[in-house]
Scaffold this active site. Sequence first.
Site, PDB file in Angstrom:
ATOM      1  N   ASP A 103      38.964   5.993  -3.796  1.00  0.00           N
ATOM      2  CA  ASP A 103      38.317   5.630  -2.535  1.00  0.00           C
ATOM      3  C   ASP A 103      37.713   6.824  -1.812  1.00  0.00           C
ATOM      4  O   ASP A 103      36.992   6.648  -0.829  1.00  0.00           O
ATOM      5  CB  ASP A 103      39.303   4.919  -1.603  1.00  0.00           C
ATOM      6  CG  ASP A 103      39.156   3.413  -1.712  1.00  0.00           C
ATOM      7  OD1 ASP A 103      38.341   2.965  -2.545  1.00  0.00           O
ATOM      8  OD2 ASP A 103      39.828   2.691  -0.971  1.00  0.00           O
ATOM      9  N   ASP A 108      -8.431   1.809  18.502  1.00  0.00           N
ATOM     10  CA  ASP A 108      -8.073   1.996  17.099  1.00  0.00           C
ATOM     11  C   ASP A 108      -6.936   1.076  16.667  1.00  0.00           C
ATOM     12  O   ASP A 108      -6.735   0.842  15.480  1.00  0.00           O
ATOM     13  CB  ASP A 108      -7.677   3.455  16.862  1.00  0.00           C
ATOM     14  CG  ASP A 108      -7.557   3.753  15.389  1.00  0.00           C
ATOM     15  OD1 ASP A 108      -8.558   3.550  14.683  1.00  0.00           O
ATOM     16  OD2 ASP A 108      -6.469   4.128  14.947  1.00  0.00           O
ATOM     17  N   GLY A 131      -7.514   0.987   9.878  1.00  0.00           N
ATOM     18  CA  GLY A 131      -8.528  -0.037  10.142  1.00  0.00           C
ATOM     19  C   GLY A 131      -9.791   0.157   9.328  1.00  0.00           C
ATOM     20  O   GLY A 131     -10.302  -0.767   8.707  1.00  0.00           O
ATOM     21  N   LEU A 132     -10.285   1.407   9.264  1.00  0.00           N
ATOM     22  CA  LEU A 132     -11.544   1.668   8.568  1.00  0.00           C
ATOM     23  C   LEU A 132     -11.388   1.379   7.066  1.00  0.00           C
ATOM     24  O   LEU A 132     -12.229   0.741   6.446  1.00  0.00           O
ATOM     25  CB  LEU A 132     -11.957   3.125   8.791  1.00  0.00           C
ATOM     26  CG  LEU A 132     -13.237   3.549   8.077  1.00  0.00           C
ATOM     27  CD1 LEU A 132     -14.427   2.782   8.635  1.00  0.00           C
ATOM     28  CD2 LEU A 132     -13.457   5.048   8.248  1.00  0.00           C
TER      29      LEU A 132
END
Length: 519
Positions: free
Chosen positions: A36, A277, A412-413
């Site tokens: 353990d 943006d 985004g672009l």
Amino acid sequence: MQLTLWTYEGPPHIGAMRVATGMKGLHFVLHAPQGDTYADLLFTMIERRAERPPVTYTTFQARDLGTDTAEVFKDAARAAYERHHPRAIIVGASCTAELIQDDPGGLAKTLGLPCPVIPLELSAYSRKENWGAAETLYRLARGLAGERRERPARARPLANLLGPTALGFRHRDDIIEITKLLNALGVDVNVTAPMGATPDDLTRLGDADFNVVLYPEVALPAAQYLEKAHGQPYTKTVPIGIGATRDFIAEVRKIANLPETAELPTSNLPWWSRSVDSTYLTGKRVFIFGDGTHVLAAERIAREEIGFDVVGLGTYSREFAREVRERAKLHNIEALITDDYLDVEKAIADAHPELVLGTQMERHISKRLRLPCAVISAPTHVQDFPARYAPQMGFEGANVIFDSWVHPLMMGLEEHLLGMFREDSEFHEHASHLGVSSAPAPAPIPTAAEQPVAAAPTAAAASSPVEPQWTDEATKELKKIPFFVRGKARGNTEKYARERGLTTISVGTLYDAKAHYGR
Ligand code: SF4
């Protein structure tokens, strides 16, 4: 029995270890079989701690079971005290030791060690890691905070910060951020616990005017006890996200009776997400899964602060099921309450999200499904214990969240160009800077011509609905849809066709389905 390959939480003694390791001067004597000690690695490798956790394992072996394992425990507890001279000791059993019922609490008591010894009942077969941490903090508060006392009126109110532990997702930096925020509001911090506290510090818990519950999974039982025993109110809002941080500030001002004059830090998130943006983020389909606290916080940020469309919401923290279900209703979806990652995987695949916010498990699932993903909750791996300052709470936490959620998405672009020039070799979905994708290509859609012809319908086939087949033209048309929403379009069209008993999907079916779901 439950077939389990991945588990979101460890057994409850790992929670107790997280409390002990976060503290100083506290030692944990754990009755546990040999092996353990693997748990040490969570702290020394994932959290990269420079010291071993303050845990003495009894590490009994098969041959010890024929002798007296209670003696093994007593020897280990005595040796632990002599070696470490802790200010307090907690004792408990791991799953296997629970079965042999040696009663570590009773045994430790007979040793008469010269420091407080706090027994833990860890219920390994019905409870999990966060419960273990909460139970340990609660027992420590009960055992060490002492009697209720008069608190003097102070110019600056005092608060305890409750909940941060070792191995907590960004706990280290959340403490710094919230301490700064409280100080700016005019509140001093009395004790932060368990992270960084000593057992002696816990004897001062009762001096504070109120408690700040940073992580309810860990701190709620202790805060409820302190409210009852010491008359300390506690905060209910977890300050993750701009709206939640503002609500938290209002709550602290109300509890501590503070004027609204302090000059507070600000965050870039509101302006960043309002700036043009970020317009392309609006309506992005997001799937959220993790512990209750972080899921509820992420849902609110996604809904109110970034403008995502939440298409999946769930948690493995059953204690938060009711609240998560309520929030899911805001999105007309059913909350997923499960600790089975296969259920989560299926729900993600069915929801066709464009972004997954989850744990380390959802990172794996997202990789397999080729989906962008950001980690918002434990369990996490080593990369989510970063060297840099990276809180989730407060105003700086909101900055970190904005960056880390948006980062995996396509900009985004890029998204726009992919839609416009999908035939261009530089912009098709498998392109990478190496010119070839390293990711496996998705399975092609079989067209009508490629469908195998069944020799004779079997009884099973006859009873199941016929899967609609795509015509070549429809397949071509489908490929014109940007790939990050193509899976959704494909699934919706097939569902639309199945519901109408159509056996073929033509270009017309594709547009009919689009009009149908677009309504
Ligand atoms: S005692 Fe529990 S944690 Fe330890 S090996 Fe057995 S099942 Fe795993």
